[in-house]
Design an enzyme around this catalytic site. Structure first.
Site, mmCIF file in Angstrom:
data_model
loop_
_atom_site.group_PDB
_atom_site.id
_atom_site.type_symbol
_atom_site.label_atom_id
_atom_site.label_comp_id
_atom_site.label_asym_id
_atom_site.label_seq_id
_atom_site.Cartn_x
_atom_site.Cartn_y
_atom_site.Cartn_z
ATOM 1 N N ASP A 270 -72.582 -54.370 -23.876
ATOM 2 C CA ASP A 270 -73.868 -54.575 -23.528
ATOM 3 C C ASP A 270 -74.122 -55.788 -23.204
ATOM 4 O O ASP A 270 -75.484 -56.265 -22.792
ATOM 5 C CB ASP A 270 -74.535 -54.234 -24.495
ATOM 6 C CG ASP A 270 -74.556 -52.212 -24.501
ATOM 7 O OD1 ASP A 270 -74.496 -51.791 -23.599
ATOM 8 O OD2 ASP A 270 -74.809 -51.435 -25.495
ATOM 9 N N ASP B 56 -73.511 -45.180 -21.206
ATOM 10 C CA ASP B 56 -74.431 -46.051 -21.204
ATOM 11 C C ASP B 56 -73.530 -47.047 -20.549
ATOM 12 O O ASP B 56 -74.750 -48.423 -19.720
ATOM 13 C CB ASP B 56 -74.992 -46.863 -22.559
ATOM 14 C CG ASP B 56 -74.540 -45.917 -23.874
ATOM 15 O OD1 ASP B 56 -74.399 -44.965 -23.819
ATOM 16 O OD2 ASP B 56 -75.864 -46.003 -24.612
HETATM 17 N N1 GLY Z 1 -77.428 -47.786 -25.438
HETATM 18 C C1 GLY Z 1 -77.895 -47.842 -25.794
HETATM 19 C C2 GLY Z 1 -79.087 -46.236 -27.064
HETATM 20 O O1 GLY Z 1 -79.349 -46.310 -25.371
HETATM 21 O O2 GLY Z 1 -79.544 -46.462 -27.219
#
Ligand code: GLY
Length: 367
Positions: free
Chosen positions: A92, A149
Protein backbone atom coordinates in the site's frame (compact mmCIF):
# COMPACT_ATOMS: atom_id res chain seq x y z
CA UNK A 1 -27.14 18.43 -7.78
CA UNK A 2 -25.04 21.56 -7.19
CA UNK A 3 -21.63 19.89 -6.77
CA UNK A 4 -19.75 23.22 -6.67
CA UNK A 5 -21.77 24.26 -3.63
CA UNK A 6 -21.04 20.91 -1.92
CA UNK A 7 -17.33 21.48 -2.57
CA UNK A 8 -17.56 24.92 -0.90
CA UNK A 9 -19.17 23.26 2.12
CA UNK A 10 -16.41 20.62 2.22
CA UNK A 11 -13.69 23.27 2.01
CA UNK A 12 -15.27 25.22 4.89
CA UNK A 13 -15.65 22.13 7.04
CA UNK A 14 -12.10 20.88 6.52
CA UNK A 15 -10.66 24.33 7.16
CA UNK A 16 -12.02 23.92 10.69
CA UNK A 17 -11.22 20.27 11.25
CA UNK A 18 -7.79 20.21 9.59
CA UNK A 19 -6.73 22.83 12.12
CA UNK A 20 -7.60 20.28 14.82
CA UNK A 21 -5.39 17.64 13.15
CA UNK A 22 -2.54 20.10 12.91
CA UNK A 23 -2.83 20.96 16.61
CA UNK A 24 -2.77 17.25 17.52
CA UNK A 25 0.22 16.66 15.23
CA UNK A 26 -1.33 13.47 13.80
CA UNK A 27 -2.38 11.96 10.50
CA UNK A 28 -6.13 11.53 11.02
CA UNK A 29 -7.56 8.05 10.46
CA UNK A 30 -11.14 8.55 11.61
CA UNK A 31 -13.34 10.79 13.71
CA UNK A 32 -14.37 9.62 17.17
CA UNK A 33 -16.48 11.71 19.55
CA UNK A 34 -15.86 14.88 17.57
CA UNK A 35 -12.05 14.44 17.51
CA UNK A 36 -9.61 13.02 15.01
CA UNK A 37 -7.80 9.88 16.05
CA UNK A 38 -4.78 8.48 14.30
CA UNK A 39 -4.56 4.87 13.13
CA UNK A 40 -4.41 2.49 16.09
CA UNK A 41 -2.36 0.07 13.97
CA UNK A 42 1.31 0.41 12.94
CA UNK A 43 1.41 4.18 13.51
CA UNK A 44 2.05 6.20 10.36
CA UNK A 45 2.90 3.06 8.37
CA UNK A 46 -0.77 2.09 8.29
CA UNK A 47 -2.02 1.84 4.71
CA UNK A 48 -4.42 4.78 5.00
CA UNK A 49 -1.82 7.46 5.81
CA UNK A 50 -1.75 8.99 2.31
CA UNK A 51 -5.44 9.80 2.09
CA UNK A 52 -5.23 12.76 4.47
CA UNK A 53 -2.46 14.58 2.58
CA UNK A 54 -4.22 13.56 -0.65
CA UNK A 55 -7.43 15.13 0.61
CA UNK A 56 -5.51 18.27 1.56
CA UNK A 57 -4.01 18.50 -1.95
CA UNK A 58 -7.47 18.11 -3.48
CA UNK A 59 -8.86 20.86 -1.23
CA UNK A 60 -5.88 23.08 -2.04
CA UNK A 61 -6.53 22.55 -5.77
CA UNK A 62 -10.25 23.22 -5.38
CA UNK A 63 -9.95 26.29 -3.14
CA UNK A 64 -6.50 27.74 -3.87
CA UNK A 65 -6.05 28.01 -0.09
CA UNK A 66 -2.40 27.52 1.00
CA UNK A 67 -3.52 26.37 4.44
CA UNK A 68 -4.36 22.98 2.87
CA UNK A 69 -0.98 22.83 1.13
CA UNK A 70 0.80 23.41 4.45
CA UNK A 71 -1.27 20.67 6.11
CA UNK A 72 -0.52 18.28 3.21
CA UNK A 73 3.20 18.97 3.62
CA UNK A 74 3.10 18.57 7.41
CA UNK A 75 1.73 15.05 7.02
CA UNK A 76 3.84 14.26 3.93
CA UNK A 77 6.86 14.70 6.19
CA UNK A 78 5.50 12.15 8.67
CA UNK A 79 5.10 9.65 5.82
CA UNK A 80 8.59 10.33 4.48
CA UNK A 81 9.95 9.42 7.94
CA UNK A 82 8.33 5.98 7.49
CA UNK A 83 10.50 5.31 4.43
CA UNK A 84 13.56 5.10 6.64
CA UNK A 85 12.07 2.83 9.32
CA UNK A 86 10.61 0.69 6.48
CA UNK A 87 9.84 -2.59 8.34
CA UNK A 88 6.06 -2.08 8.52
CA UNK A 89 5.70 -0.95 4.91
CA UNK A 90 3.71 -3.05 2.44
CA UNK A 91 2.20 -2.93 -1.07
CA UNK A 92 0.00 0.00 0.00
CA UNK A 93 2.94 2.34 -0.45
CA UNK A 94 1.02 3.13 -3.65
CA UNK A 95 -1.85 4.65 -1.70
CA UNK A 96 0.51 6.28 0.79
CA UNK A 97 3.00 7.99 -1.49
CA UNK A 98 1.11 8.67 -4.74
CA UNK A 99 -1.27 10.83 -2.72
CA UNK A 100 1.39 12.56 -0.60
CA UNK A 101 4.87 12.92 -2.11
CA UNK A 102 3.59 12.09 -5.61
CA UNK A 103 0.83 14.68 -5.32
CA UNK A 104 3.31 17.30 -4.08
CA UNK A 105 5.57 16.70 -7.07
CA UNK A 106 2.65 16.69 -9.47
CA UNK A 107 1.12 19.91 -8.13
CA UNK A 108 4.20 21.93 -7.13
CA UNK A 109 7.07 20.25 -9.03
CA UNK A 110 9.03 19.74 -5.79
CA UNK A 111 12.05 17.59 -6.77
CA UNK A 112 12.64 16.13 -3.32
CA UNK A 113 9.06 14.85 -3.28
CA UNK A 114 9.72 13.15 -6.61
CA UNK A 115 12.75 11.39 -5.13
CA UNK A 116 10.70 10.19 -2.16
CA UNK A 117 8.06 8.85 -4.56
CA UNK A 118 10.74 6.95 -6.48
CA UNK A 119 11.94 5.51 -3.17
CA UNK A 120 8.41 4.28 -2.41
CA UNK A 121 8.16 2.74 -5.89
CA UNK A 122 11.42 0.88 -5.29
CA UNK A 123 9.98 -0.54 -2.07
CA UNK A 124 6.92 -1.70 -3.96
CA UNK A 125 9.10 -3.16 -6.71
CA UNK A 126 10.93 -5.13 -4.02
CA UNK A 127 7.63 -6.87 -3.24
CA UNK A 128 7.30 -8.20 -6.78
CA UNK A 129 7.61 -11.96 -6.93
CA UNK A 130 8.72 -13.00 -10.46
CA UNK A 131 6.47 -16.06 -10.01
CA UNK A 132 3.76 -13.61 -11.10
CA UNK A 133 2.40 -11.34 -8.37
CA UNK A 134 3.10 -8.53 -5.91
CA UNK A 135 3.15 -9.64 -2.32
CA UNK A 136 0.51 -7.73 -0.34
CA UNK A 137 1.20 -8.09 3.34
CA UNK A 138 4.05 -8.93 5.71
CA UNK A 139 4.25 -11.95 8.03
CA UNK A 140 5.95 -15.31 7.63
CA UNK A 141 2.73 -17.05 6.51
CA UNK A 142 1.82 -14.44 3.89
CA UNK A 143 4.62 -14.69 1.34
CA UNK A 144 2.07 -15.83 -1.26
CA UNK A 145 -0.75 -13.40 -0.46
CA UNK A 146 -2.03 -11.05 -3.15
CA UNK A 147 -5.15 -8.90 -2.84
CA UNK A 148 -7.47 -7.09 -5.23
CA UNK A 149 -6.75 -3.74 -3.52
CA UNK A 150 -3.25 -3.86 -5.04
CA UNK A 151 -4.68 -2.91 -8.43
CA UNK A 152 -4.83 0.67 -7.13
CA UNK A 153 -1.20 0.60 -6.01
CA UNK A 154 0.05 -0.44 -9.45
CA UNK A 155 -0.21 3.17 -10.56
CA UNK A 156 2.89 3.90 -8.47
CA UNK A 157 4.88 1.43 -10.59
CA UNK A 158 3.56 2.81 -13.86
CA UNK A 159 4.39 6.30 -12.57
CA UNK A 160 7.94 5.19 -11.73
CA UNK A 161 8.56 3.88 -15.24
CA UNK A 162 7.44 7.20 -16.69
CA UNK A 163 9.51 9.14 -14.15
CA UNK A 164 12.72 7.15 -14.70
CA UNK A 165 12.40 5.88 -18.28
CA UNK A 166 13.05 2.36 -16.95
CA UNK A 167 10.34 -0.11 -18.03
CA UNK A 168 10.96 -2.65 -15.25
CA UNK A 169 8.38 -1.09 -12.93
CA UNK A 170 5.66 -1.18 -15.60
CA UNK A 171 6.57 -4.76 -16.57
CA UNK A 172 5.99 -5.86 -12.97
CA UNK A 173 2.70 -3.95 -12.80
CA UNK A 174 1.46 -5.59 -16.02
CA UNK A 175 2.40 -9.08 -14.80
CA UNK A 176 0.53 -8.50 -11.55
CA UNK A 177 -2.51 -7.07 -13.36
CA UNK A 178 -2.63 -10.06 -15.70
CA UNK A 179 -2.43 -12.49 -12.76
CA UNK A 180 -5.24 -10.58 -11.03
CA UNK A 181 -7.36 -10.65 -14.17
CA UNK A 182 -6.89 -14.40 -14.48
CA UNK A 183 -7.06 -15.50 -10.84
CA UNK A 184 -9.35 -12.99 -9.07
CA UNK A 185 -12.06 -11.95 -11.51
CA UNK A 186 -14.97 -14.37 -11.64
CA UNK A 187 -17.23 -15.11 -14.63
CA UNK A 188 -19.95 -12.78 -13.21
CA UNK A 189 -17.52 -9.83 -13.04
CA UNK A 190 -17.07 -9.96 -9.27
CA UNK A 191 -13.68 -10.29 -7.59
CA UNK A 192 -12.13 -12.31 -4.81
CA UNK A 193 -10.43 -10.33 -2.06
CA UNK A 194 -7.38 -12.49 -1.24
CA UNK A 195 -5.75 -15.15 -3.39
CA UNK A 196 -2.78 -17.08 -2.04
CA UNK A 197 -0.12 -18.30 -4.45
CA UNK A 198 2.77 -20.68 -3.93
CA UNK A 199 5.62 -18.14 -3.61
CA UNK A 200 8.05 -20.56 -5.28
CA UNK A 201 5.99 -21.63 -8.31
CA UNK A 202 3.23 -19.01 -8.55
CA UNK A 203 0.57 -21.75 -8.57
CA UNK A 204 -2.74 -20.76 -7.02
CA UNK A 205 -3.02 -22.32 -3.55
CA UNK A 206 -6.22 -20.94 -2.01
CA UNK A 207 -8.69 -18.10 -1.81
CA UNK A 208 -9.26 -16.44 1.59
CA UNK A 209 -12.35 -14.51 2.72
CA UNK A 210 -10.67 -11.27 3.86
CA UNK A 211 -12.81 -8.27 4.81
CA UNK A 212 -16.06 -9.40 3.20
CA UNK A 213 -19.03 -11.44 4.43
CA UNK A 214 -17.65 -14.89 3.64
CA UNK A 215 -15.49 -16.90 1.29
CA UNK A 216 -16.76 -16.47 -2.26
CA UNK A 217 -18.85 -13.39 -1.42
CA UNK A 218 -18.45 -9.91 -2.91
CA UNK A 219 -16.86 -7.43 -0.48
CA UNK A 220 -18.01 -4.17 -2.02
CA UNK A 221 -14.82 -2.21 -1.38
CA UNK A 222 -12.83 -4.98 -3.05
CA UNK A 223 -15.14 -4.71 -6.07
CA UNK A 224 -14.54 -0.95 -6.10
CA UNK A 225 -10.75 -1.34 -5.87
CA UNK A 226 -10.91 -3.70 -8.85
CA UNK A 227 -13.15 -1.35 -10.82
CA UNK A 228 -11.00 1.73 -10.33
CA UNK A 229 -7.75 -0.28 -10.36
CA UNK A 230 -8.35 -1.88 -13.77
CA UNK A 231 -9.53 1.48 -15.09
CA UNK A 232 -6.19 2.95 -13.98
CA UNK A 233 -4.31 -0.01 -15.48
CA UNK A 234 -5.99 0.87 -18.78
CA UNK A 235 -5.24 4.59 -18.45
CA UNK A 236 -1.59 3.71 -17.74
CA UNK A 237 -1.18 1.28 -20.64
CA UNK A 238 -4.09 1.59 -23.10
CA UNK A 239 -4.26 -2.22 -23.10
CA UNK A 240 -7.81 -3.18 -24.16
CA UNK A 241 -7.93 -6.22 -21.86
CA UNK A 242 -7.80 -3.96 -18.80
CA UNK A 243 -10.57 -1.75 -20.15
CA UNK A 244 -12.70 -4.81 -20.82
CA UNK A 245 -12.07 -6.13 -17.29
CA UNK A 246 -12.90 -2.76 -15.72
CA UNK A 247 -16.20 -2.74 -17.63
CA UNK A 248 -17.11 -6.24 -16.45
CA UNK A 249 -16.46 -5.27 -12.83
CA UNK A 250 -18.36 -2.00 -13.31
CA UNK A 251 -21.44 -3.76 -14.74
CA UNK A 252 -21.54 -6.10 -11.76
CA UNK A 253 -21.06 -3.23 -9.28
CA UNK A 254 -23.81 -1.13 -10.88
CA UNK A 255 -26.22 -4.06 -10.67
CA UNK A 256 -25.78 -3.97 -6.88
CA UNK A 257 -26.21 -0.24 -6.19
CA UNK A 258 -29.05 0.13 -3.71
CA UNK A 259 -32.18 2.09 -4.75
CA UNK A 260 -31.16 4.90 -2.33
CA UNK A 261 -27.71 5.13 -4.00
CA UNK A 262 -25.87 3.83 -0.92
CA UNK A 263 -23.58 0.79 -0.94
CA UNK A 264 -23.85 -2.43 1.06
CA UNK A 265 -20.66 -3.63 2.73
CA UNK A 266 -20.89 -6.92 0.85
CA UNK A 267 -23.11 -7.62 -2.15
CA UNK A 268 -23.81 -11.11 -0.76
CA UNK A 269 -24.65 -10.10 2.81
CA UNK A 270 -27.99 -11.30 4.23
CA UNK A 271 -30.93 -9.27 2.90
CA UNK A 272 -32.06 -8.28 6.41
CA UNK A 273 -28.59 -6.96 7.39
CA UNK A 274 -28.12 -3.18 7.29
CA UNK A 275 -24.39 -2.85 6.91
CA UNK A 276 -23.23 -0.11 4.58
CA UNK A 277 -19.84 0.93 3.32
CA UNK A 278 -20.14 4.23 1.50
CA UNK A 279 -16.39 4.32 0.94
CA UNK A 280 -16.90 1.54 -1.61
CA UNK A 281 -19.52 3.65 -3.36
CA UNK A 282 -17.21 6.68 -3.54
CA UNK A 283 -14.25 4.67 -4.89
CA UNK A 284 -16.55 3.12 -7.48
CA UNK A 285 -17.94 6.55 -8.40
CA UNK A 286 -14.40 7.81 -9.10
CA UNK A 287 -13.62 4.72 -11.18
CA UNK A 288 -16.88 4.99 -13.14
CA UNK A 289 -16.25 8.66 -13.91
CA UNK A 290 -12.82 7.78 -15.34
CA UNK A 291 -14.17 4.73 -17.18
CA UNK A 292 -17.18 6.36 -18.87
CA UNK A 293 -15.21 8.09 -21.61
CA UNK A 294 -12.81 5.30 -22.74
CA UNK A 295 -15.65 2.76 -22.47
CA UNK A 296 -17.92 5.05 -24.49
CA UNK A 297 -20.69 4.36 -21.97
CA UNK A 298 -22.57 7.27 -20.43
CA UNK A 299 -24.40 4.84 -18.11
CA UNK A 300 -21.19 4.71 -16.08
CA UNK A 301 -21.30 8.44 -15.44
CA UNK A 302 -25.00 8.23 -14.59
CA UNK A 303 -24.27 5.46 -12.07
CA UNK A 304 -21.47 7.53 -10.52
CA UNK A 305 -23.89 10.44 -10.09
CA UNK A 306 -26.42 8.12 -8.39
CA UNK A 307 -23.74 7.05 -5.92
CA UNK A 308 -22.57 10.59 -5.17
CA UNK A 309 -26.10 12.01 -4.99
CA UNK A 310 -27.09 9.14 -2.69
CA UNK A 311 -24.47 9.98 -0.07
CA UNK A 312 -25.07 13.73 -0.39
CA UNK A 313 -28.75 13.11 0.28
CA UNK A 314 -28.43 10.56 3.10
CA UNK A 315 -24.91 10.21 4.47
CA UNK A 316 -23.07 13.53 4.79
CA UNK A 317 -22.62 15.20 8.17
CA UNK A 318 -22.04 18.94 7.83
CA UNK A 319 -22.14 19.66 11.57
CA UNK A 320 -19.11 19.95 13.82
CA UNK A 321 -20.25 16.86 15.76
CA UNK A 322 -18.10 14.95 13.24
CA UNK A 323 -14.71 16.17 12.00
CA UNK A 324 -15.25 14.50 8.62
CA UNK A 325 -18.18 14.39 6.21
CA UNK A 326 -19.05 10.93 4.86
CA UNK A 327 -20.97 8.72 7.29
CA UNK A 328 -21.66 4.96 7.26
CA UNK A 329 -18.17 3.88 6.36
CA UNK A 330 -17.25 0.34 7.44
CA UNK A 331 -13.67 -0.92 7.55
CA UNK A 332 -14.35 -4.65 7.55
CA UNK A 333 -17.52 -6.76 7.60
CA UNK A 334 -16.65 -8.81 10.69
CA UNK A 335 -14.57 -6.28 12.63
CA UNK A 336 -16.79 -3.55 14.03
CA UNK A 337 -13.89 -2.40 16.23
CA UNK A 338 -12.06 -1.18 13.13
CA UNK A 339 -14.99 1.12 12.37
CA UNK A 340 -18.62 0.43 11.49
CA UNK A 341 -20.99 3.08 10.15
CA UNK A 342 -18.53 5.79 11.04
CA UNK A 343 -16.46 8.48 9.31
CA UNK A 344 -13.06 7.32 8.00
CA UNK A 345 -10.72 9.67 6.17
CA UNK A 346 -10.39 7.68 2.96
CA UNK A 347 -14.16 7.88 2.50
CA UNK A 348 -13.89 11.66 2.52
CA UNK A 349 -10.90 11.49 0.19
CA UNK A 350 -12.88 9.62 -2.49
CA UNK A 351 -16.00 11.75 -1.94
CA UNK A 352 -13.98 14.92 -2.62
CA UNK A 353 -12.15 13.28 -5.55
CA UNK A 354 -15.52 12.40 -7.09
CA UNK A 355 -16.78 15.96 -6.56
CA UNK A 356 -13.59 17.31 -8.16
CA UNK A 357 -14.14 15.07 -11.19
CA UNK A 358 -17.80 16.09 -11.47
CA UNK A 359 -16.80 19.76 -11.60
CA UNK A 360 -13.88 19.21 -14.00
CA UNK A 361 -11.25 20.20 -11.42
CA UNK A 362 -9.64 16.89 -10.45
CA UNK A 363 -5.80 17.05 -10.51
CA UNK A 364 -5.86 13.22 -11.02
CA UNK A 365 -3.32 12.23 -8.40
CA UNK A 366 -3.26 8.54 -9.48
CA UNK A 367 -1.50 9.08 -12.80
N1 GLY B 1 -6.97 -1.78 1.34
C1 GLY B 1 -7.58 -2.22 2.54
C2 GLY B 1 -8.99 -1.87 2.65
O1 GLY B 1 -9.62 -1.43 1.71
O2 GLY B 1 -9.52 -2.01 3.74
Amino acid sequence: MDYARIIDQAVAKFRRSAAMAEQEGIIPYKCENGRWITSPWDGNSWWTGGFWPGLMWLLHTLSGDDFFKAEARRTEKLLVDELSSFVDLHHDVGFMYLLSTGADWKITGDEQSKIHTQHAASIMMGRFNPAGFIRAWNGADKAGYAIIDCMMNLSLLFWASRATGDPRFAHAARIHADTTMREFIRPNGSSSHIVEFDPFTGARVAEHPGQGYCLGSQWSRGQAWGLYGFTLAYLNTYEERYLHTACRIADNFIAHIRPDGLTDCDFCQPADELRLDNIAGMIAACGLLELARPAGNSAYEAAARRLVDGVIEHCCDWTDASCGILTHCTASYHDDGAGRHTNITYGDYFLVEALAKLTGKDPMLWL
